[in-house]
Scaffold this motif. Structure first.
Motif, short mmCIF file in Angstrom:
data_model
loop_
_atom_site.label_atom_id
_atom_site.label_comp_id
_atom_site.label_asym_id
_atom_site.label_seq_id
_atom_site.Cartn_x
_atom_site.Cartn_y
_atom_site.Cartn_z
N SER A 27 1.43 -2.78 10.22
CA SER A 27 0.80 -2.49 8.93
C SER A 27 0.81 -3.78 8.11
O SER A 27 1.86 -4.42 7.97
N THR A 28 -0.33 -4.14 7.56
CA THR A 28 -0.37 -5.35 6.73
C THR A 28 0.51 -5.16 5.49
O THR A 28 1.07 -6.14 4.97
N ARG A 57 -1.36 6.98 1.56
CA ARG A 57 -0.48 7.63 0.60
C ARG A 57 0.12 8.89 1.21
O ARG A 57 -0.44 9.50 2.09
N PHE A 62 -3.58 5.54 8.39
CA PHE A 62 -4.92 5.02 8.12
C PHE A 62 -5.46 4.45 9.43
O PHE A 62 -4.90 3.50 9.98
N PHE A 72 -6.20 -5.15 4.62
CA PHE A 72 -5.96 -6.24 3.68
C PHE A 72 -4.77 -5.87 2.79
O PHE A 72 -4.73 -4.76 2.24
N SER A 73 -3.81 -6.77 2.63
CA SER A 73 -2.72 -6.53 1.67
C SER A 73 -2.50 -7.78 0.83
O SER A 73 -2.64 -8.90 1.33
N LYS A 122 -15.25 9.42 2.69
CA LYS A 122 -14.23 8.40 2.45
C LYS A 122 -14.59 7.09 3.14
O LYS A 122 -14.70 7.03 4.36
N GLY A 125 -9.32 3.27 1.36
CA GLY A 125 -8.22 3.74 0.52
C GLY A 125 -7.34 2.60 0.06
O GLY A 125 -7.41 1.49 0.59
N ILE A 146 -5.30 -2.44 0.99
CA ILE A 146 -6.66 -1.89 0.91
C ILE A 146 -7.24 -1.82 2.32
O ILE A 146 -7.23 -2.80 3.06
C1 BTN Z 1 -4.98 6.02 1.82
O1 BTN Z 1 -6.05 6.33 2.35
O2 BTN Z 1 -4.14 6.88 1.42
C2 BTN Z 1 -4.65 4.58 1.64
C3 BTN Z 1 -4.99 3.76 2.85
C4 BTN Z 1 -4.56 2.33 2.72
C5 BTN Z 1 -4.79 1.58 4.02
C6 BTN Z 1 -4.52 0.12 3.89
S1 BTN Z 1 -5.09 -0.78 5.31
C7 BTN Z 1 -4.24 -2.18 4.77
C8 BTN Z 1 -2.91 -1.73 4.22
N1 BTN Z 1 -1.94 -1.57 5.29
C9 BTN Z 1 -1.55 -0.32 5.43
O3 BTN Z 1 -0.72 0.08 6.27
N2 BTN Z 1 -2.17 0.47 4.54
C10 BTN Z 1 -3.07 -0.29 3.70
#
Ligand code: BTN
Length: 265
Positions: A27-28, A57, A62, A72-73, A122, A125, A146
């Motif tokens: 996960s970023t 969330r 995701f 992207f983080s 969607k 997120g 994101i």
């Molecule tokens: C959602 O849909 O509830 C939020 C999704 C967020 C996904 C992004 S992808 C980049 C970053 N790394 C993650 O693990 N999650 C966020």
């Protein structure tokens, strides 16, 4: 990838030298939090081609297949008490919607609090995570994650998502992930600048894009489900709702899952 993103950024962009690109990661957000704990500066950006454990969330996953989405983080270090950042997810969602508009010329709506929505489906997120100093209640760092679906066709999504998910490609706005990443960097940099000083304007702009306001919704807290009407978004990004008995409540971001009464919206 970094060179392609940099090509879209001004030569003196303050975050230009702080972009980390990974072919694959769990996960970023998790990676960015590790970097933040090791002292990474505000404006550090982590982008991956694929995530094996992309997080959303409320413990959701995701879907993050290689080559198809932007994962992207961003690490930020706002100098303020955590209670002043209740609107962070709204501000980041607005920045992401504006970035999509800049890069792809389509204007996503926002489903409170953190879904980007295009044509009722969607598109992506936001997952904002805060680390707070327990002694002072000040923010140590924030990571804004994101995820945006870019090049998927419908069959690229797992069956359960096919009724509700979309991508820029499916909306006829297929663009390079590098261009979108650069647009995000620009919009998030402006968001960081205005985060505390322009809160009221940010919320006003968020409200205009928020399709949840004015709808009948279902609020899901653990096992309990309540129907309500969404009235407004308050200054802290909370959702003001009215129940059928006339009573009202402000729902804080992160507290409940919001669904439309008859489907995703
Ligand atoms: C959602 O849909 O509830 C939020 C999704 C967020 C996904 C992004 S992808 C980049 C970053 N790394 C993650 O693990 N999650 C966020």
């Amino acid at each position: 990838m970094i060179r392609k993103i940099s090509a879209f950024l001004p030569a003196d962009h303050p975050w230009r030298e702080q972009i980390v690109y990974l072919p694959a990661v769990d996960s970023t957000n998790t990676y960015a939090k590790d970097l933040a704990r090791q002292g990474a500066p505000s404006g550090t950006v982590v982008i991956a081609d694929a995530q094996s454990g992309g997080r959303g969330r409320m413990g959701r996953s995701f879907c993050s297949p290689a080559g198809l989405g932007l994962y992207f983080s961003l690490v930020l270090r706002p100098q303020c008490p955590a209670k002043e950042l209740m609107h962070l997810t709204c501000a980041a969602g607005l920045a992401a919607a504006l970035a999509v508009e800049d890069a792809a010329q389509v204007a996503p709506d926002i489903k409170w609090t953190n879904d980007l929505v295009l044509n009722g489906r969607k598109l992506g997120g936001i997952l904002a995570e805060l680390s707070i100093d327990p002694m002072t209640a000040a923010v140590d760092y924030a990571v804004i994650g994101i995820g945006i679906n870019c090049h998927q066709i419908l069959l690229d999504f797992p069956a359960p998502l096919q009724a509700t998910a979309t991508s820029l490609r499916m909306a006829g706005a297929d663009i390079s992930r590098a261009a979108l990443a650069a647009a995000l960097i620009n919009r998030l940099c402006a968001m960081e600048r205005d985060l505390l000083s322009q809160r009221a304007q940010t919320i006003a702009d968020f409200r205009k894009r928020c399709i949840t306001v004015g709808r009948d919704i279902s609020l899901i807290r653990g096992d309990s489900l309540r129907h309500a009407h969404a009235l407004d978004v308050d200054e802290a990004g909370g959702l003001l709702v009215q129940y059928p008995d006339g009573s009202r409540e402000v729902i804080a971001c992160g507290e409940v899952s919001v669904r439309g009464m008859y489907g995703y919206l």
